[in-house]
Write an enzyme that holds these catalytic residues in place. Sequence first.
Site, PDB file in Angstrom:
ATOM      1  N   GLU A   1       0.840  -1.210   0.000  1.00  0.00           N
ATOM      2  CA  GLU A   1       0.000   0.000   0.000  1.00  0.00           C
ATOM      3  C   GLU A   1       0.870   1.254   0.000  1.00  0.00           C
ATOM      4  O   GLU A   1       1.053   1.906   1.042  1.00  0.00           O
ATOM      5  CB  GLU A   1      -0.948  -0.003   1.199  1.00  0.00           C
TER       6      GLU A   1
ATOM      7  N   GLU B   1      -6.310  -7.487  -1.184  1.00  0.00           N
ATOM      8  CA  GLU B   1      -6.746  -7.268   0.204  1.00  0.00           C
ATOM      9  C   GLU B   1      -8.080  -6.554   0.202  1.00  0.00           C
ATOM     10  O   GLU B   1      -8.266  -5.546  -0.483  1.00  0.00           O
ATOM     11  CB  GLU B   1      -5.701  -6.437   0.956  1.00  0.00           C
TER      12      GLU B   1
END
Length: 464
Positions: A292, A385
């Site tokens: 991320e 995710e």
Amino acid sequence: MAAGLAAALALAPLALTGTAGAAAAPTASFTKVNDWGSGWEGSYRITNSGSTTISSWRLEFDLPAGTTVGSYWDALLTSSGQHHTFTNRSWNGTVAPGASVTFGFVASGTGAPTGCTLNGQPCTGGTTPPPTTTPPATVPPTTAPPTTTPPPTGLSPVAANGQLRVCGRQLCNRDGRAIQLRGMSTHGIQWYANCATPASLDVLAREWNADVLRISMYVQEDGYETDPRRFTDLVHNYIELATARGMYAIVDWHMLSPGDPNVNLTRARTFFAEIADRHKDKVNVLYEIANEPNGVPWSAIKSYAEQVVPVIRSRDPEAVVLVGTPDWSSLGVSGSGGGVDTIAANPVAGGNLMYVFHFYAASHGDAYYDTFARAADRLPLFVTEFGTQDYSGDGPNDFAMTQRYLDLMASKKISWTNWNFSDDFRSGAVFTTGTCGSGQFGGTARLKPAGTWIRDRIRTPDTF
């Protein structure tokens, strides 16, 4: 190195109180389920061939210097130097006549068990001379499936699809057919390694019917940077465990803070060089090189990717590589790092690349969904995710919004892994607190609502 290689070793005669003789005595046999050079996964099967129920068992063996026991399951362990004693758990000590129980463990090193005894007597294979290198053609009947099993030969996701590649905007199998993988992400392996064990991964692969395991290795937060050797070895081990169960494995370089992936560029290049070099001959490994990214523009992420991807490509040229996107892999919706237009206008150079999208349904509503839907028509995407809760992985579940996302991903064959396969206290962890310590992962009794919900969706038949 062939994953799932079984090298069963039968052991010497035994007589226990209450048995008629050596031919009818209980047996203990060892199987090396998987071997990756620097370590291996082993399993013992204890079978009661007699006519009297066994109420408890104690199995002991020695390992040579340099070989140690790591994780284990379905038994209790005490060790003294190189001597290891495994005893039954509360639920598997009673073995009826004709029944079997199994337990397993992971060892580091190349040595094999010697001097096995069962309840103080030498282990037995009955009156038949024990084989030395190969398992018997058949195994004794058992009332329960073994804890660990070699990978299926024709029905596993990997057996069905082989080496994956990106064709257009789709993830495709070896035949060029677009497919969707569905599975689970571990939580951070520095905290929850006891939730991703051979026993729990058996449940994930065999009971949940998962196609893919995402191995979440944090870089900071007590992760890789604290002990690169240990965490690299953990990832090696998890790749082997996924491979032995016929699942794909995503190696997740789980960077969060600092949000600029270039801060960890040297570490990433070192890590992925070793992982790709070790596993380059496998067809089931995907590389997620930046979980991320945040606080940096797409140009910084692209620059990082174009310095890491070649490290992988020089060793594993056919593997699929997953590239994180701006603002916590939100395709730019959560910030100003650059969105779909920016990525599409300036993509990472090379083929077999996909871009990552993450969402948490209770926080990420229509604006995120609409961006994701539009991006799916322009970029190859993989959702590595997501959760049914808010972005913290906690709070009430929004199953309706999550189902909208899942329906979209099914229609466009976008693969996904759900966060997370652990017993963390947050609502996004699939298991109730304490499950991983108990070693009891099967069924639904120990699942949280989110766990039951996602299990049901992973279990629906694949369309390979």
